[in-house]
Design an enzyme around this catalytic site. Structure first.
Site, PDB file in Angstrom:
ATOM      1  N   ASP A  15       0.783  -0.999  -0.213  1.00 55.71           N
ATOM      2  CA  ASP A  15      -0.157  -0.026  -0.061  1.00 55.71           C
ATOM      3  C   ASP A  15       0.817   1.110   0.252  1.00 55.71           C
ATOM      4  OD1 ASP A  15      -2.334   1.362   0.054  1.00 55.71           O
ATOM      5  OD2 ASP A  15      -2.757   1.052   2.074  1.00 55.71           O
ATOM      6  N   HIS A  32       2.794   3.461  -8.983  1.00 53.39           N
ATOM      7  CA  HIS A  32       2.728   1.953  -9.348  1.00 53.39           C
ATOM      8  C   HIS A  32       3.968   1.421 -10.013  1.00 53.39           C
ATOM      9  CE1 HIS A  32      -1.254   1.889  -7.778  1.00 53.39           C
ATOM     10  NE2 HIS A  32      -1.718   2.633  -8.864  1.00 53.39           N
ATOM     11  N   LEU A 126      11.159 -20.447  -4.430  1.00 53.80           N
ATOM     12  CA  LEU A 126      10.065 -19.367  -3.867  1.00 53.80           C
ATOM     13  C   LEU A 126       8.805 -19.534  -4.462  1.00 53.80           C
ATOM     14  CD1 LEU A 126       9.754 -16.965  -1.942  1.00 53.80           C
ATOM     15  CD2 LEU A 126      10.628 -15.700  -3.785  1.00 53.80           C
TER      16      LEU A 126
HETATM   17  C1  FPP Z   1      -1.882   0.175  -3.273  1.00 53.35           C
HETATM   18  O1  FPP Z   1      -1.229   1.498  -3.475  1.00 53.35           O
HETATM   19  C2  FPP Z   1      -1.367  -0.577  -4.275  1.00 53.35           C
HETATM   20  C3  FPP Z   1      -2.061  -1.293  -5.432  1.00 53.35           C
HETATM   21  C4  FPP Z   1      -3.585  -1.080  -5.572  1.00 53.35           C
HETATM   22  C5  FPP Z   1      -1.542  -1.764  -6.527  1.00 53.35           C
HETATM   23  C6  FPP Z   1      -0.271  -2.477  -6.600  1.00 53.35           C
HETATM   24  C7  FPP Z   1       0.641  -2.778  -7.589  1.00 53.35           C
HETATM   25  C8  FPP Z   1       2.000  -2.706  -7.526  1.00 53.35           C
HETATM   26  C9  FPP Z   1       2.749  -2.467  -6.475  1.00 53.35           C
HETATM   27  C10 FPP Z   1       2.576  -2.779  -9.019  1.00 53.35           C
HETATM   28  C11 FPP Z   1       2.336  -3.844  -9.985  1.00 53.35           C
HETATM   29  C12 FPP Z   1       2.545  -5.299  -9.085  1.00 53.35           C
HETATM   30  C13 FPP Z   1       3.350  -6.047  -9.736  1.00 53.35           C
HETATM   31  C14 FPP Z   1       3.027  -7.532  -8.787  1.00 53.35           C
HETATM   32  C15 FPP Z   1       4.265  -6.001 -10.747  1.00 53.35           C
HETATM   33  P1  FPP Z   1      -2.532   2.630  -3.558  1.00 53.35           P
HETATM   34  O2  FPP Z   1      -2.446   2.956  -5.052  1.00 53.35           O
HETATM   35  O3  FPP Z   1      -3.906   2.103  -3.042  1.00 53.35           O
HETATM   36  O4  FPP Z   1      -1.715   3.644  -2.697  1.00 53.35           O
HETATM   37  P2  FPP Z   1      -2.368   5.004  -1.912  1.00 53.35           P
HETATM   38  O5  FPP Z   1      -3.395   4.283  -0.778  1.00 53.35           O
HETATM   39  O6  FPP Z   1      -1.434   5.650  -1.267  1.00 53.35           O
HETATM   40  O7  FPP Z   1      -3.220   5.617  -2.998  1.00 53.35           O
END
Ligand code: FPP
Length: 241
Positions: A15, A32, A126
């Site tokens: 997050d 992201h 893994l």
């Molecule tokens: C939460 O941060 C994150 C996500 C909803 C997406 C997670 C995706 C990645 C880390 C990149 C792609 C993944 C892989 C496995 C290659 P948020 O956007 O909710 O953050 P915020 O709460 O600060 O808005």
């Protein structure tokens, strides 16, 4: 850290990508993108620390409610990640498992996922669980539907149904339940992630935003885990006797 204190399965709620982007004056998708680099770092860290299973919450069933452009960009990032990492996963004998209602993902993403799962299916250095279009409640509903069908077709005797049998119907059936759940960015909730599987998981909350999460932070989480006393419903006295 002794090997016995290393969690067998770590699950991560990644997050804070959006807030990271905002703090850097960048569009959310850049958060992201940076988060994808953190994914690579943490896979390496898990490998180095001897963790055998890691599950990453990459996209929830609720995430479809985000702006269309952000959803499309996330899928694109994911596909590029899979294309780029397939060779690495094979080389490092890592197995990819997708957890979620994959049939609702874009066709090109499904194709890339299938290819990567197939190419890595024999490995066990893994196991990487990628929770995609994942939600615990949908997972339970899917499991109940499959159980009902199997019972109707005489493949399952409902008198034999206990949690061990039930868990065979969950997306995570090939992985042990998580010993440790990490959530980054200071938030303090499970957000429909592995609700059944986390019944006895230790939870570690980090204030670090996911794009900044690194090996040292991951190590700190493992260290905190190693110092916890897991009782599984027993008394502290029972554990020492
Ligand atoms: C939460 O941060 C994150 C996500 C909803 C997406 C997670 C995706 C990645 C880390 C990149 C792609 C993944 C892989 C496995 C290659 P948020 O956007 O909710 O953050 P915020 O709460 O600060 O808005």
């Amino acid at each position: 850290m002794t090997a016995s204190k290393i969690p067998q399965h770590v699950a991560v709620i990644m997050d804070g990508n959006g807030r990271w982007a905002e703090q850097h004056g960048l569009p959310r998708i850049e958060g992201h993108r940076k988060g994808t680099q953190a994914v690579k770092r943490i896979l390496k860290a898990a490998e180095d620390f001897g963790v055998k299973n890691i599950t990453l919450f990459a996209f929830s069933v609720e995430n479809w409610n985000r702006p269309k452009l952000e959803v499309a960009a996330l899928m694109q990032l994911l596909e590029s990640f899979l294309k780029e990492q397939k060779e690495q996963l094979v080389k490092r004998e890592m197995r990819l498992r997708v957890l979620g209602r994959t049939s609702e993902l874009p066709r090109s993403t499904q194709k890339q996922l299938r290819k990567t799962e197939q190419a890595t299916q024999t490995f066990n250095n893994l196991t990487v669980g990628l929770a995609l279009n994942y939600g615990s409640r949908t997972e339970v509903v899917d499991a109940v539907k499959a159980i009902t069908l199997d019972a109707q077709e005489g493949l399952l005797d409902l008198n034999e149904l206990d949690y061990e049998v039930f868990r065979q119907y969950l997306y995570t059936k090939e992985m042990p339940d998580p010993d440790l759940i990490i959530r980054t960015s200071g938030e303090c909730r499970l957000s429909n992630f592995l609700l059944l599987q986390s019944a006895y998981s230790e939870i570690y909350l980090s204030d670090v935003l996911w794009p900044d999460f690194d090996k040292a932070e991951f190590g700190a989480a493992l260290k905190a885990y190693a110092s916890r006393e897991r009782r599984f419903g027993k008394t502290a006295q029972q554990l020492t006797s």
